[in-house]
Design a protein around this motif. Structure first.
Motif, PDB file in Angstrom:
ATOM      1  N   GLU A 305       0.944  -1.265  -0.034  1.00 32.83           N
ATOM      2  CA  GLU A 305       0.027  -0.042  -0.059  1.00 32.83           C
ATOM      3  C   GLU A 305       0.827   1.422  -0.024  1.00 32.83           C
ATOM      4  N   ILE A 306       1.995   1.517   0.701  1.00 35.14           N
ATOM      5  CA  ILE A 306       2.859   2.549   0.799  1.00 35.14           C
ATOM      6  C   ILE A 306       3.531   2.682  -0.571  1.00 35.14           C
ATOM      7  N   PHE A 307       3.983   1.540  -1.000  1.00 35.22           N
ATOM      8  CA  PHE A 307       4.551   1.727  -2.444  1.00 35.22           C
ATOM      9  C   PHE A 307       3.694   2.107  -3.462  1.00 35.22           C
ATOM     10  N   ARG A 308       2.419   1.825  -3.553  1.00 34.53           N
ATOM     11  CA  ARG A 308       1.341   2.242  -4.451  1.00 34.53           C
ATOM     12  C   ARG A 308       0.874   3.909  -4.199  1.00 34.53           C
ATOM     13  N   SER A 309       1.049   4.252  -2.983  1.00 33.23           N
ATOM     14  CA  SER A 309       0.669   5.531  -2.588  1.00 33.23           C
ATOM     15  C   SER A 309       1.878   6.553  -2.684  1.00 33.23           C
ATOM     16  N   LEU A 310       3.061   6.197  -2.820  1.00 31.28           N
ATOM     17  CA  LEU A 310       4.366   7.281  -3.049  1.00 31.28           C
ATOM     18  C   LEU A 310       4.034   8.133  -4.115  1.00 31.28           C
ATOM     19  N   PRO A 311       4.778   9.203  -4.121  1.00 28.50           N
ATOM     20  CA  PRO A 311       4.262  10.162  -5.144  1.00 28.50           C
ATOM     21  C   PRO A 311       5.327   9.529  -6.330  1.00 28.50           C
TER      22      PRO A 311
END
Length: 547
Positions: A305-311
């Motif tokens: 989830e963090i990877f998908r949400s990174l700019p």
């Protein structure tokens, strides 16, 4: 509530609302809840002045009112809120944050609401559009819909909220339906005097549909009395816009959550690097809605989830992200923790631990600045080892016995270090007693917080004194600036402008420059101390909530 807090509240009330409001506000802070008759009797002010002062305090949320403690029919009592008055100190930071996030329009909306206390959306939109139009180039105007859109965004992100409906007090309306009839001989039910919170109101963040169409208007009149005329015009305005009776206020708690997140992000950037701070920023942004304000950590987030949400602009590959997350988890400051292995690993931001470590670093910095690096070494050692005898302090800190003893006693006299006695026998004989030095972080943070309140009060008092001493010169400068502005609008010749500018002599200009330099330094110092106050308050509140 301490004497330093009451003193600072009084100075803030005097600076923003005048001496009469200060007298009423400090009286309520010192004496607690009181009714109108008691306030008039004990302050010695006239009925009219006390009523107007209470109106100002209630309008700005610095005072609340509720039914008397003796039950239905007793006089309404007024309470002063120390925490709400202290928020005045943070007004420039709220306004600057709104400008950073939502531009000039957001800045003016927050500024208008802070100045008015609470007001309707249509009134705020009109005033802000007029002010923006006034500063735009000739022929350009600001549309009401643009200001309304920014207002709605502030509400959506919970920076603004509706004022809760007022509680019924006095119960003087005989037509109001009574609840369960009282049986003779039974005691009256206790009256709930706690004011309602905005979050308890179901439509707290619902924007009303308004019929406000138009554009901002330029003010052709002079600046003097402009605010009074606009306020009077708003009261006499016969038009309805569909939001009558719906008042809005600034949600300070939401701003404080934003400040807390920014403090943690800044600390990560200083401790590690910018990429780590962006990862933490992404995690905090993802958990904004799901995490309660007083939670000790955010909800677990998977690495996927963090990877998908990174700019996308950062171009962080998945293996690099895993390395950064491992680095954050292993860091001694414990900004990020690991909560599981599913989804590539579950991670949380340790909000309470981050605040505790930042408060700890602040305490260490204060000790170092006041008592030197060796005292800071002893203080840091006691924080890490918890309990140490004097001989152990000397050995671990590698400081000679005489110097270590002097430093320990100095810290002990300032209440930064505590001494705990552990007797081997019940008689507490010195030869059979262990004397252990320790540091209690929470009481020390509270003590430092009171010192910060005292410092800010001194700064405000000094600024008020400087302004009062140069009052005549400041008024003369403001008059000349107003004359110059009116001449420039009317298209005066350069010779006329130069003649007006020369009304202030060279020594007076030098005195004005020196005064402004001093005022700017005092303002800057206030803002810096307020950052420390916010960090310590956040740590204390987080500790109280988690315990």
């Amino acid at each position: 509530m301490t004497a330093q807090e009451v003193r600072l509240c009084g100075l803030l009330l005097r600076e923003h609302f005048g001496e009469v409001v200060e007298k009423v506000g400090t009286h309520l802070l010192k004496c607690g809840a009181q009714n109108l008759r008691t306030i008039i009797h004990e302050t010695g002010l006239s009925v009219d002045l006390v009523k107007k002062s209470l109106c100002v305090l209630v309008q700005h949320g610095a005072s609340t009112f509720s039914s008397g403690r003796k039950g239905p029919g007793s006089p309404t009592e007024y309470h002063a809120s120390c925490d709400r008055i202290l928020r005045i100190l943070r007004y420039p930071r709220y306004i600057y944050t709104a400008k950073t996030l939502y531009g000039d329009t957001g800045e003016l909306i927050i500024e208008e609401l802070l100045q008015r206390g609470h007001t309707t959306m249509s009134s705020t939109v009109k005033t802000v559009a007029d002010r923006l139009t006034q500063n735009m180039a000739e022929g350009l105007t600001m549309d009401y819909s643009e200001v309304s859109s920014t207002f709605s965004k502030l509400v959506e992100t919970h920076f603004l909220q509706r004022c809760p409906p007022l509680p019924r007090v006095g119960n003087k309306d005989s037509s109001a339906p009574s609840e369960t009839p009282a049986t003779p001989g039974t005691p009256a039910a206790p009256v709930n005097t706690a004011p309602p919170t905005p979050e308890s109101f179901p439509e707290c963040y619902k924007v009303p549909s308004m019929t406000l169409i138009g554009r901002g208007k330029r003010q052709l009149a002079s600046e003097d009395g402009e605010e009074q005329r606009s306020a009077k015009r708003a009261k006499m305005d016969p038009q309805t816009h569909g939001d009558e009776g719906i008042y809005w206020q600034v949600n300070f708690e939401r701003f404080h959550l934003h400040f807390r997140d920014q403090t943690i992000i800044s600390a990560v950037a200083n401790k590690l690097d910018q990429t780590s701070s962006e990862i933490v920023r992404t995690m905090l942004r993802m958990s904004e809605v799901t995490t309660s304000p007083m939670a000790t950590c955010t909800k677990p987030l998977s690495a996927n989830e963090i990877f998908r949400s990174l700019p996308p602009s950062y171009n962080i590959l998945r293996p690099i992200l895993d390395q950064y997350l491992t680095l954050l988890v292993d860091d001694p400051m414990e900004f990020v923790g690991k909560a599981g292995e599913s989804g590539g690993g579950m991670f949380v931001v340790n909000l309470h631990r981050a605040l505790a470590n930042l408060a700890r670093a602040t305490l260490e910095s204060v000790v170092q600045e006041r008592f030197g690096s060796r005292s800071a070494r002893i203080f840091r050692l006691l924080l890490r080892k918890r309990h140490l005898e004097q001989k152990q302090v000397e050995d671990f800190a590698m400081i000679p016995a005489k110097e270590a003893k002097d430093m320990l006693y100095t810290l002990l006299s300032q209440n930064l270090v505590q001494l705990q006695e552990i007797p081997k026998t019940p008689d507490y004989a010195p030869s059979r007693t262990f004397y252990l030095y320790t540091v209690n972080q929470l009481p020390t943070a509270r003590m430092l917080l009171q010192s910060c309140y005292k410092t800010v009060a001194n700064l405000v008092e000094r600024r008020l004194f400087e302004t009062k001493e140069s009052k005549r010169l400041l008024e003369k400068s403001q008059r000349i600036e107003a004359i110059l502005a009116s001449l420039q609008v009317s298209g005066a010749e350069p010779e006329q402008l130069t003649e007006v500018e020369e009304m202030i002599t060279a020594p007076e200009k030098q005195q004005l420059d020196t005064l402004r330099l001093h005022i700017n330094k005092l303002d800057s110092a206030e803002n810096q101390v307020d950052e420390t106050i916010f960090l310590l308050e956040s740590y204390i509140n987080s500790t109280n909530a988690s315990s």
